[in-house]
Motif scaffolding. Structure first.
Motif, PDB file in Angstrom:
ATOM      1  N   GLU A 275       0.876  -1.259   0.051  1.00  0.00           N
ATOM      2  CA  GLU A 275       0.122  -0.003  -0.009  1.00  0.00           C
ATOM      3  C   GLU A 275       0.859   1.256   0.043  1.00  0.00           C
ATOM      4  N   LEU A 276       1.597   1.179   0.855  1.00  0.00           N
ATOM      5  CA  LEU A 276       2.763   2.514   0.931  1.00  0.00           C
ATOM      6  C   LEU A 276       3.402   2.706  -0.375  1.00  0.00           C
ATOM      7  N   GLN A 277       4.136   1.672  -0.798  1.00  0.00           N
ATOM      8  CA  GLN A 277       5.138   1.905  -1.863  1.00  0.00           C
ATOM      9  C   GLN A 277       5.989   2.638  -1.828  1.00  0.00           C
ATOM     10  N   PRO A 278       6.828   2.345  -0.515  1.00  0.00           N
ATOM     11  CA  PRO A 278       8.304   2.888  -0.167  1.00  0.00           C
ATOM     12  C   PRO A 278       9.196   2.806  -1.265  1.00  0.00           C
ATOM     13  N   GLN A 279      10.296   3.624  -1.264  1.00  0.00           N
ATOM     14  CA  GLN A 279      11.432   3.248  -2.177  1.00  0.00           C
ATOM     15  C   GLN A 279      12.590   2.468  -1.590  1.00  0.00           C
ATOM     16  N   MET A 280      12.512   2.431  -0.098  1.00  0.00           N
ATOM     17  CA  MET A 280      13.434   1.470   0.676  1.00  0.00           C
ATOM     18  C   MET A 280      12.616   0.601   1.520  1.00  0.00           C
ATOM     19  N   VAL A 281      13.160  -0.609   1.947  1.00  0.00           N
ATOM     20  CA  VAL A 281      12.795  -1.068   2.942  1.00  0.00           C
ATOM     21  C   VAL A 281      13.576  -1.820   3.839  1.00  0.00           C
TER      22      VAL A 281
END
Ligand code: SAM
Ligand code: FES
Length: 344
Positions: A219-225
């Protein structure tokens, strides 16, 4: 499980039940890693991005049950780096080939917006070709905006768990899951490249909570995890809890790579701490970033989030050489690059 791995690679999402099934049955891990490596290579070739980590304060107003620098740890030897110290770290890092600096610290009220804006502007002025990542915990929208305007371009804020009941087991009631998640969306709205993340094997974590993490990331679609195993610290309420496993951490890394092919995914220091070849294994499971330490050696041991943290006695240059050798041993190489996400 082959079918679900193929489906994830194809569609970049799964239903909750599918996530639970795929995390429960890990018999196809080797196949997953093969697909994850293939995907990472398509986007990033054999380059491993580096981030120079500057742990600039171990003061913290929070009391997370897992963390070695929590407020109630009276035996922590507290320190703050001065602006000059931080600039020294950047200078040394730049010479060694780092083009991203990560300023990380506990939630330390000494670092007001004004002080941080000062530091950020100075780094931005000296190193216009570098990315500047902040990892300072929860702040107000106004504060995040000021730091962004001063020149910070990325922000790491692990959500820790996307399962609210689990969040409450990891944090005292003064901290709120809702605010943590809100911060991540605010950072995204402001225009930061955002990183969330979680510990693998933290006390009370279930397969269902990991499935929720994957849904949240979708859902968030972050660039990093950022993910790494939970490792107990002897001065915390979780001192006697069991650490997370290498096996499950690698598996989650592989899943994350297929979930979001261009993700910036570090093989973390915590993974290198519980397994001497943890970082190499992380890259071979789909990770594409390493974050060696640039902090002065004299403070390294004091930023002890968990027991036996590696690299606390090494100079930055030694770490760079060591990591280079490690990456070359598995056919990869450290890049001298800001390391932005590839186009998806
Ligand atoms: N204060 C900032 C924040 O809250 O994001 C940054 C510093 S915080 C110490 C960085 C990360 O360390 C946390 O997000 C947490 O996931 C990780 N961490 C803390 N204690 C840990 C432990 N015992 N084992 C593994 N990771 C840990
Ligand atoms: Fe620090 Fe190997 S990365 S000594």
């Amino acid at each position: 499980m082959h079918r679900l791995i193929d489906r994830l690679e194809d569609k970049h999402c799964l239903t909750n039940d599918e996530w639970i099934a795929l995390i429960t049955d890990r018999s196809e891990a080797e196949y997953l890693f093969e697909r994850a490596r293939f995907t990472a290579k398509q986007y990033y070739g054999n380059a491993v991005y580096t981030r120079g980590l500057i742990e600039f304060t171990n003061y913290c107003k929070n009391n997370c049950y897992y963390c070695g620098i929590r407020r109630d740890n009276r035996n922590a030897d507290r320190y703050r780096l001065s602006r000059e110290d931080i600039m020294d770290c950047c200078r040394q890092g730049y010479e060694l080939g780092f083009r991203t600096f990560v300023l990380q610290g506990g939630e330390d009220l000494y670092y007001t917006d004004e002080r941080l804006v000062d530091i950020i502007s100075e780094i931005r002025g000296h190193y216009p070709d570098c990315a500047l990542t902040l990892s300072l915990g929860e702040r107000s929208r106004e504060s995040y905006q000021k730091l962004f305007d001063a020149g910070a371009d990325r922000y790491l804020l692990r959500h820790e768990t996307a399962d609210e009941a689990h969040y409450k087991k990891l944090h005292p009631s003064e901290m709120s899951y809702e605010n943590r998640i809100k911060c991540l969306y605010t950072l995204k709205e402001i225009g930061y490249q955002v990183g969330c993340g979680f510990m693998v094997g933290s006390p009370g974590q279930t397969i269902e909570s990991l499935a929720k993490d994957m849904q949240f990331i979708t859902e968030l679609q972050p660039q990093m995890v950022g993910i790494g195993p939970f490792v107990p610290h002897h001065e915390t309420p979780f001192s006697d809890e069991t650490k997370g496993t290498v096996e499950l951490t690698l598996y989650m890394l592989g899943l994350l790579r297929l979930l979001k092919p261009n993700l910036l995914l570090p093989a973390t220091t915590a993974l290198g701490t519980i397994d001497p070849r943890g970082r190499e294994k992380g890259i071979l499971a789909g990770a594409n970033v390493v974050m060696p330490n640039l902090s002065p050696t004299r403070v390294r041991k004091k930023y002890e989030l968990y027991d036996n943290k590696i690299c606390t006695g090494d100079e930055a240059a030694e770490c760079r050489t060591c990591l280079n050798r490690r990456m070359e041993s598995i056919g990869y190489e450290l890049a001298v690059d800001r390391g932005d996400p590839a186009q998806q």
